[in-house]
Design a protein around this motif. Sequence first.
Motif, PDB file in Angstrom:
ATOM      1  N   SER A  27       2.702  34.147  63.403  1.00 59.24           N
ATOM      2  CA  SER A  27       3.467  33.623  62.271  1.00 59.24           C
ATOM      3  C   SER A  27       2.737  33.905  60.957  1.00 59.24           C
ATOM      4  CB  SER A  27       3.666  32.117  62.442  1.00 59.24           C
ATOM      5  OG  SER A  27       2.438  31.430  62.231  1.00 59.24           O
ATOM      6  N   ARG A  29       2.325  31.507  58.695  1.00 59.55           N
ATOM      7  CA  ARG A  29       2.150  30.159  58.152  1.00 59.55           C
ATOM      8  C   ARG A  29       0.979  30.124  57.147  1.00 59.55           C
ATOM      9  NH1 ARG A  29      -0.222  29.863  63.191  1.00 59.55           N
ATOM     10  NH2 ARG A  29      -2.403  29.165  63.179  1.00 59.55           N
ATOM     11  N   ARG A 104      -7.083  31.063  63.660  1.00 62.68           N
ATOM     12  CA  ARG A 104      -6.844  30.091  64.715  1.00 62.68           C
ATOM     13  C   ARG A 104      -5.378  30.179  65.128  1.00 62.68           C
ATOM     14  NH1 ARG A 104      -7.179  23.457  64.316  1.00 62.68           N
ATOM     15  NH2 ARG A 104      -6.733  23.061  66.532  1.00 62.68           N
ATOM     16  N   SER A 106      -1.883  29.250  67.000  1.00 60.72           N
ATOM     17  CA  SER A 106      -1.146  28.077  67.487  1.00 60.72           C
ATOM     18  C   SER A 106      -0.902  28.256  68.986  1.00 60.72           C
ATOM     19  CB  SER A 106       0.192  27.962  66.752  1.00 60.72           C
ATOM     20  OG  SER A 106       1.076  29.001  67.171  1.00 60.72           O
ATOM     21  N   GLU A 109       1.622  31.017  69.539  1.00 60.01           N
ATOM     22  CA  GLU A 109       1.048  32.332  69.246  1.00 60.01           C
ATOM     23  C   GLU A 109       0.142  32.785  70.388  1.00 60.01           C
ATOM     24  OE1 GLU A 109       0.763  32.525  64.369  1.00 60.01           O
ATOM     25  OE2 GLU A 109      -0.724  31.361  65.477  1.00 60.01           O
ATOM     26  N   CYS A 162       5.412  23.900  69.159  1.00 63.24           N
ATOM     27  CA  CYS A 162       4.156  24.545  69.578  1.00 63.24           C
ATOM     28  C   CYS A 162       3.636  25.550  68.564  1.00 63.24           C
ATOM     29  CB  CYS A 162       4.351  25.230  70.936  1.00 63.24           C
ATOM     30  SG  CYS A 162       4.861  24.106  72.246  1.00 63.24           S
ATOM     31  N   LYS A 163       4.298  25.660  67.428  1.00 62.01           N
ATOM     32  CA  LYS A 163       3.809  26.540  66.373  1.00 62.01           C
ATOM     33  C   LYS A 163       2.721  25.881  65.536  1.00 62.01           C
ATOM     34  CE  LYS A 163       7.949  29.421  65.810  1.00 62.01           C
ATOM     35  NZ  LYS A 163       9.017  29.865  64.882  1.00 62.01           N
ATOM     36  N   LYS A 164       2.528  24.569  65.758  1.00 59.31           N
ATOM     37  CA  LYS A 164       1.469  23.849  65.040  1.00 59.31           C
ATOM     38  C   LYS A 164       0.187  23.897  65.854  1.00 59.31           C
ATOM     39  CE  LYS A 164       2.700  19.909  63.282  1.00 59.31           C
ATOM     40  NZ  LYS A 164       3.237  18.542  63.168  1.00 59.31           N
ATOM     41  N   PRO A 165      -0.917  24.339  65.264  1.00 63.70           N
ATOM     42  CA  PRO A 165      -2.179  24.466  66.014  1.00 63.70           C
ATOM     43  C   PRO A 165      -2.630  23.182  66.689  1.00 63.70           C
ATOM     44  CG  PRO A 165      -2.356  25.584  63.907  1.00 63.70           C
ATOM     45  CD  PRO A 165      -1.059  24.828  63.882  1.00 63.70           C
ATOM     46  N   GLN A 166      -2.334  22.018  66.089  1.00 66.77           N
ATOM     47  CA  GLN A 166      -2.821  20.747  66.635  1.00 66.77           C
ATOM     48  C   GLN A 166      -1.874  20.143  67.676  1.00 66.77           C
ATOM     49  OE1 GLN A 166      -2.178  21.255  63.380  1.00 66.77           O
ATOM     50  NE2 GLN A 166      -4.202  21.454  62.424  1.00 66.77           N
ATOM     51  N   TYR A 169       0.128  20.906  73.281  1.00 64.28           N
ATOM     52  CA  TYR A 169       1.044  21.799  74.012  1.00 64.28           C
ATOM     53  C   TYR A 169       1.054  21.563  75.516  1.00 64.28           C
ATOM     54  CZ  TYR A 169      -3.056  24.431  75.495  1.00 64.28           C
ATOM     55  OH  TYR A 169      -4.251  24.793  76.079  1.00 64.28           O
ATOM     56  N   ASP A 208       8.643  19.881  60.867  1.00 63.23           N
ATOM     57  CA  ASP A 208       7.315  20.468  60.679  1.00 63.23           C
ATOM     58  C   ASP A 208       6.231  19.405  60.513  1.00 63.23           C
ATOM     59  OD1 ASP A 208       8.402  22.964  60.868  1.00 63.23           O
ATOM     60  OD2 ASP A 208       8.573  23.253  58.694  1.00 63.23           O
TER      61      ASP A 208
END
Length: 330
Positions: A27, A29, A104, A106, A109, A162-166, A169, A208
């Motif tokens: 992404s 982002r 980093r 996600s 990713e 699941c696109k957010k690193p934190q 998942y 988001d």
Amino acid sequence: MKKDEIVVMNIPLDKIDGNPENDKLFSMRSVDHLAKIIDEEGYTTPIEVYKKKNGRYEITSGHRRYQAMKLLGQKEIPCYIHAGYKTEMEKDRKLLSSNIATRRLSPLEMANAISFYKQILKKENFKGNTRQKIAEYFNISESNVFRYEVLLKLIPELQEFCKKPQFPYSSLRQAASLTKEEQRQLYNELIRLEADTKNISEDEVEKDEIVFSRTRIEQIINGKIRAKENAKKQEELIDDDFPMPKPVEEDSNDLTDLIIKDDSEEVISIETIIENNLAEESSVNLTGFDQCITTLNEYRKSAKSIADKKAVLDKIAELKKALEKLEKSL
């Protein structure tokens, strides 16, 4: 230019293309945040490109920096120019390694990157343990490889989380066992939970900005799985109490389907059934035959489970004898 030779120069942004695979895997982002840093502190690290046969350049590493410079209205960008690649697989490997090393990823990713690397191994005719090879390449455990791969079986709405690193998942791994409709119900329930927590409508939920608890997600998923399992068990209980007869195909010549059993698992003589019905009345009352046919059909399912082939053949012979006897008596 020699293969290992690298040249640094400013190249106009409008002469540079991104790697098409990059958009599928990674992404863009936080590009606006990166642009702000570059604007305040200056540009420091050149992107990597190679010159294509048509005279244009393609990015190997630095897609986010490239987009940030475009966002700032810059016309050129410092670039490392290398000689290019002998094969597409070599280029694909470079795309992966550069992104893994510089950012980093996600969870989604990482899942896409693992899938992409698996394709590379397949093209290279890799013969070893694929999951172990992937784990070594990404420096993660084999169990984590599995957890990431499961994310690609989720519906797009759940993948968005699941696109957010934190994002936790691994809490969604069991959701992959749900149907797409059940996954949509799960997604709606998570949105509803967020809306109730903030006392807002579901339309007002900023997806988001949602922060989910791993424990809460797992509780909801496990509840759905248990409800699904209980419903299945209930259906099986109903089927056991009220067995539905399988329809008889009119043109069927499979006499093995007519081998029957009673509730005590004793094999019932078909000849006995027919003879008993004949002995009851000599009138043209065919009710007994109808009952016999119904009984045979009800036991078709049990007959299929007989493993003793000899018993089946013996019953076929017994059935033929009974039918011949019946035919001669008419």
